[in-house]
Scaffold this motif. Sequence first.
Motif, PDB file in Angstrom:
ATOM      1  N   LEU A 173       0.717  -0.830   0.022  1.00 30.99           N
ATOM      2  CA  LEU A 173       0.158  -0.370  -0.085  1.00 30.99           C
ATOM      3  C   LEU A 173       0.763   1.337  -0.497  1.00 30.99           C
ATOM      4  O   LEU A 173       2.089   1.469  -0.717  1.00 30.99           O
ATOM      5  CB  LEU A 173      -0.684   0.071   1.004  1.00 30.99           C
ATOM      6  CG  LEU A 173      -1.826  -1.364   1.582  1.00 30.99           C
ATOM      7  CD1 LEU A 173      -2.888  -1.517   2.114  1.00 30.99           C
ATOM      8  CD2 LEU A 173      -3.118  -1.722   0.219  1.00 30.99           C
ATOM      9  N   ASP A 174       0.313   2.495   0.514  1.00 28.87           N
ATOM     10  CA  ASP A 174       1.365   3.183   0.719  1.00 28.87           C
ATOM     11  C   ASP A 174       1.948   3.262   1.786  1.00 28.87           C
ATOM     12  O   ASP A 174       2.408   1.997   2.491  1.00 28.87           O
ATOM     13  CB  ASP A 174       0.207   4.422   1.126  1.00 28.87           C
ATOM     14  CG  ASP A 174      -0.693   4.918   0.331  1.00 28.87           C
ATOM     15  OD1 ASP A 174      -1.088   4.802  -1.531  1.00 28.87           O
ATOM     16  OD2 ASP A 174      -1.987   5.554   0.569  1.00 28.87           O
ATOM     17  N   ARG A 175       3.099   4.607   2.065  1.00 35.52           N
ATOM     18  CA  ARG A 175       4.137   4.916   2.425  1.00 35.52           C
ATOM     19  C   ARG A 175       3.843   4.764   4.122  1.00 35.52           C
ATOM     20  O   ARG A 175       2.478   5.528   4.262  1.00 35.52           O
ATOM     21  CB  ARG A 175       5.017   5.976   2.626  1.00 35.52           C
ATOM     22  CG  ARG A 175       5.951   6.075   1.823  1.00 35.52           C
ATOM     23  CD  ARG A 175       7.162   5.055   1.979  1.00 35.52           C
ATOM     24  NE  ARG A 175       7.567   5.859   3.200  1.00 35.52           N
ATOM     25  CZ  ARG A 175       9.404   6.512   2.609  1.00 35.52           C
ATOM     26  NH1 ARG A 175       9.234   7.484   1.746  1.00 35.52           N
ATOM     27  NH2 ARG A 175       8.970   7.215   4.043  1.00 35.52           N
ATOM     28  N   HIS A 186       6.258   1.134   3.534  1.00 35.68           N
ATOM     29  CA  HIS A 186       5.383   0.555   3.527  1.00 35.68           C
ATOM     30  C   HIS A 186       4.572   0.242   4.635  1.00 35.68           C
ATOM     31  O   HIS A 186       4.867  -0.925   4.754  1.00 35.68           O
ATOM     32  CB  HIS A 186       5.221   0.132   2.260  1.00 35.68           C
ATOM     33  CG  HIS A 186       5.640   1.391   1.050  1.00 35.68           C
ATOM     34  ND1 HIS A 186       7.355   1.683   0.908  1.00 35.68           N
ATOM     35  CD2 HIS A 186       5.064   2.203   0.011  1.00 35.68           C
ATOM     36  CE1 HIS A 186       7.035   2.180  -0.023  1.00 35.68           C
ATOM     37  NE2 HIS A 186       6.177   2.867  -0.367  1.00 35.68           N
TER      38      HIS A 186
END
Length: 620
Positions: A44-46, A144
Amino acid sequence: MQILASALLAAAMAAQAVIASPIRARSPYAVKETHFAPREWTKLDRANGAKLVQLQIGLKQGNMDGLLEHLNEVSDPDHARYGAHLSADEIDELVRPSKETCDQVEQWLSEAGVGGHSYNTAKDWITVNLPLEFVEKLLDTEYHDYKHEDGAIISRTTHWSLPRHLHSHIDVIQPTTSFFRGAAHAATYVKTIDEVHDEVAKLSLAAASYGEPSDVSKVCNVSSVTPECFATLYKTKGYKTKAEYKNSIGFANYLEEVPIRPDTEQFLKKYRPEAVSSAKTFTTFSINGGPLNDGPLSLGSAANGSSHEANLDVQAIAGISWKTPIVSYSTGGRPPFIPDLTVVENDSEPYLVWVNWLLQQRSIPKIISTSYGEPEQTVPRSYAERVCKQFAAVGARGTTLFFSSGDSGLGGTNKCYTNDGKNTYKFLPAFPASCPYVTTVGATMNFEPEESAYRAARNVSGVFRDLYSSGSGFSNYFKQPAWQETAANAYVKSIGDLYKGLYNPAGRGYPDLAAQGLYFAYVWNGTEGTISGTSASTPLTAGIFALVNDALLASGKSSLGYLNPWLYKKGYKGLTDITKGSSHGCNVEGFPVTKGWDPITGFGTSIFPELVKLAGAKVW
């Protein structure tokens, strides 16, 4: 509210004396470890850099080779030092890192502005709470968020670095590249005993006897297997403990599991009434914020289906090993993380937290059962090897560690692909089952004769249940130990080219032995039911060997300790060989169960009086 949260975060950071300055080091950074995210995890995102994590740094141990030499000597039944187990202080002295290692790591942390860190008693592990964004600087990496297919979310990286001069001084740092789940090996929970009858009929598992019924057939019913059946089947019936004052048996709980005393009392009143006091007297320890509970399940815990595994463990142990004192360990830390920036996270690092805590205790049980595990490849090799060495240290103290082999046979259905970037079809061994310093337990079903436990994936009562087959395999991380060479090589030779290339024939094979693992009678949330899995066979086996230790201690001898060298050299003669079944999984029939050792049932199931005799104790 936002101002308050910021203030709390600032206070927490100040408490750790972390200075947000550029990382300085004597040598350039270089990648220390790379580990791919498994197929079950989606990037997913940071990750939120403000989140606090508990970083664990494993320093290179001073004389682990010496400890392993001691372990092999005190565990070899033919060695003059057999049974001369080491003390906690002696082990700490052996593994304590060199002064150079300690100085180099301390200098690095100090120059990075890291303070407030703590050491364990052996000083080979450092623990420090840090914001994730600072860890990224310290290890020259990026974290992440990753989401598991079951919905859990953790923050991880796929690589991390150290200054070059520290590569030989630091073995492992977590949480970094670990993607394991610490799942319990309880394959099935069935609300009521009636619900299993249809399955039993379809599988033709009835323990029918022809002519005069045997002692086993009189008390064993496959639809609900009870302590009386186990005691009769494995011949512990009639044994009275003699050394309970210097003996004990423990079991480990993770993922917020905790044994429920009222359920245990209800179980024992029905199935082992003389042992009912065990429900009130077993000792509990909370590690890293693990839960404790002396009353019934809360409404929320019951709704979440909590504590099936913990209840199974304590009931299986109490049902077979009374009057041996029981110890329960509940270790905190689990995904998904709580999105609170002031909470220090220690998610999904269960074995390391628990075993490091255990090794700092000056007195520990002689037997410990653990019913958790995951695919070996989801665990970074450096972590698996280091934790396995920690287990070796426990064995050197005279404690036998039993771990379950898993419930997915060779690796489950449609899941058997490598985690090396090549996505190759291959069997998936499990960890910690694959560690050579633990004794791994598989599952059987049926009676007279027993066979390896198996239930095909199918719909039952409108609910799809996956394949259940006793865990089986050969490690890709750990080589075949010397004590296993004869048995494992004979098996590999006997199957020829079967599944060649899909497993590592030179790896540590497991399990080592087995016990019943289908439809255990037990109580959860006040309701009688059944449960299956190597989660059941493992505490049952642990309870039987706790009685073997009782006989040894009563005879003035030491406990068995690290069991495998004794088991493969002479103890196997006290087991009933299982010769029917196969491992299943990975969309194939799997390894066949054979005469002698096999990687599905090991050497077989316990014959208690024979084990006592072979261990050198007096037979009652």
